[in-house]
Scaffold this motif. Structure first.
Motif: not given
Lengths: 214, 210
Positions: A120, A99, A96, A116-118
């Motif tokens: 998940y 990221n 992503p 990182t939440p990206t």
């Protein structure tokens, strides 16, 4: 120093960070010089996987890239990547975009890894370490460093400080910091107000004056 | 049923004055055309800019000034440029008020699928989709409610690969506007369809706005 001299020592198998988002900030002349250098088995880290016949697309067409780490390989005219990918001639590590940027930033900043939440809960996080922090899911991501970074800036001063132009800045500042050797192509040389420096000279090793494309 | 332009107008009218907003590639981009000039809405483009203006034409085209869809754009007074890590930190850090995205599918819980059709021979490309999904304070989705062959895109569970979990707050469609709440899916507006007929199209239990 010209573009050919600036990248002549690139070894086979090098990891090369290449700036640019679409045409903005793409160091086209440095990529052409890398192609001429003959370096192969490269790992290229860049947002896109090239379009048309120039730049990264030419590196892929000439089979110099073993692996590409990018966020958005598929474009209307990304035929050389598409062909190499479908033929199994190139490995794709899809990351992503945020990221990718943060992993490169971490590479230059000495960070060991970060949550990182990206991504998940998605297929791009499969096999990665995760953790729930304050009720929110995060994925552990590791830094990306390069042996070489190829960056386009607008102006350099005599010390190697850089400023960029508009959205051409994109990956330049973070890639310049994340590579062992950073080569920058600039449109012009000239003084830069210290308050306006975007990339300080500590991150810059070689500068090639290309001028503005017409 | 409302057309694409009316839908873009509806989304634009729901964006609060002065909000910082990211409009995704494709249909969401059209929302910009319907923002009131005095709304004070500031557009973010993830390739590194706040204060993005309309598409550039003719002599205004500058290949150093493009949006996330790689289309030449213009800058408005107050604009700023920043690098990619800052741009995504801005997003991930919850500083954007609203993000408007297209979607293949949205689940009743607000899971979003908008990056991959799941087709095994498709070349995967994700771009900033996953970052946008988790970053903004509110995520609005704009889409047709049904696929071309009449299958609902608002579902109990997404069947396509996910972009983000529980991230969508509203779904704007040609037939209705849905609010995704902790209490279920609430229908806010109906566009020329009855609540009963809308419910009959979907396997997701719907609630009327109380």
């Amino acid at each position: 120093m010209n573009a050919q001299e600036a990248v002549a020592d690139t070894p086979d198998g090098a990891t090369v960070l290449i700036g640019g988002f679409g045409p903005a900030g793409e160091p086209v002349q440095l990529i052409e010089a890398l192609l001429e250098s003959g370096a192969k088995e490269l790992t290229v880290v860049s947002n896109n996987a090239g379009a048309g016949e120039n730049g990264i697309a030419a590196l892929i067409r000439e089979s110099r890239v073993a692996k590409i780490v990018c966020s958005y390989p598929r474009q209307v005219d990304s035929r050389h990547f598409d062909e190499a990918y479908r033929a199994g001639r190139i490995e794709l590590d899809l990351v992503p975009q945020g990221n990718l940027a943060e992993r490169i930033r971490a590479g230059g900043a000495g960070i060991g890894a970060f949550f990182t939440p990206t991504g998940y809960g998605t297929t791009l996080a499969e096999g990665k370490e995760t953790r729930v922090i304050d009720g929110k899911g995060y994925v552990l991501e590791y830094p990306i460093k390069g042996d070489l970074a190829l960056v386009k800036a607008h102006r350099a001063d005599e010390h190697g400080n850089l400023v960029y132009r508009k959205t051409g800045r994109n990956f330049g500042p973070i890639m310049a910091a994340a590579a062992t050797t950073t080569v920058v192509q600039v449109e012009e040389f000239g003084a830069i107000d210290p308050e306006h420096v975007v990339t300080p000279c500590i991150y810059v090793n070689r500068i090639v004056h290309i001028g503005r494309a017409v | 049923m409302i057309d694409r332009q009316t839908l873009a107008k509806l989304v634009a009218s729901d964006i609060p004055a002065g909000a910082f907003v990211n409009l995704g590639i494709g249909q969401p981009t059209e929302v910009a055309d319907h923002l009131a000039p005095d709304s004070g809405v500031v557009l973010h483009t993830e390739n590194g800019m706040l204060g993005m203006g309309p598409q550039a034409h003719g002599d205004d085209v500058d290949l150093d000034l493009i949006n996330a869809g790689k289309i030449p754009v213009t800058e408005l007074p107050g604009a700023s440029y920043f690098h990619h890590a800052d741009s995504f930190a801005m997003m991930r850090g919850g500083h954007l008020d609203v993000c408007v995205l297209g979607a293949y599918q949205v689940s009743a819980r607000g899971d979003l699928a908008n990056w991959h059709s799941g087709s095994p021979d498709a070349i995967p490309a994700v771009g900033g989709a996953m970052d946008l999904a988790v970053g903004a304070k509110q995520v609005f989705v704009m889409m047709n409610l049904l696929t071309r062959d009449g299958k609902p895109k608002l579902l109990p569970e997404c069947t396509y690969p996910l972009t983000g979990l529980r991230c969508v707050s509203r779904v704007y469609t040609d037939l209705a506007t849905f609010l995704i709440t902790g209490d279920g899916v609430v229908v806010r507006d109906l566009h020329g369809i009855s609540f009963a007929d809308l419910q009959a199209l979907l396997d997701v239990p719907l609630k009327e706005l109380s």
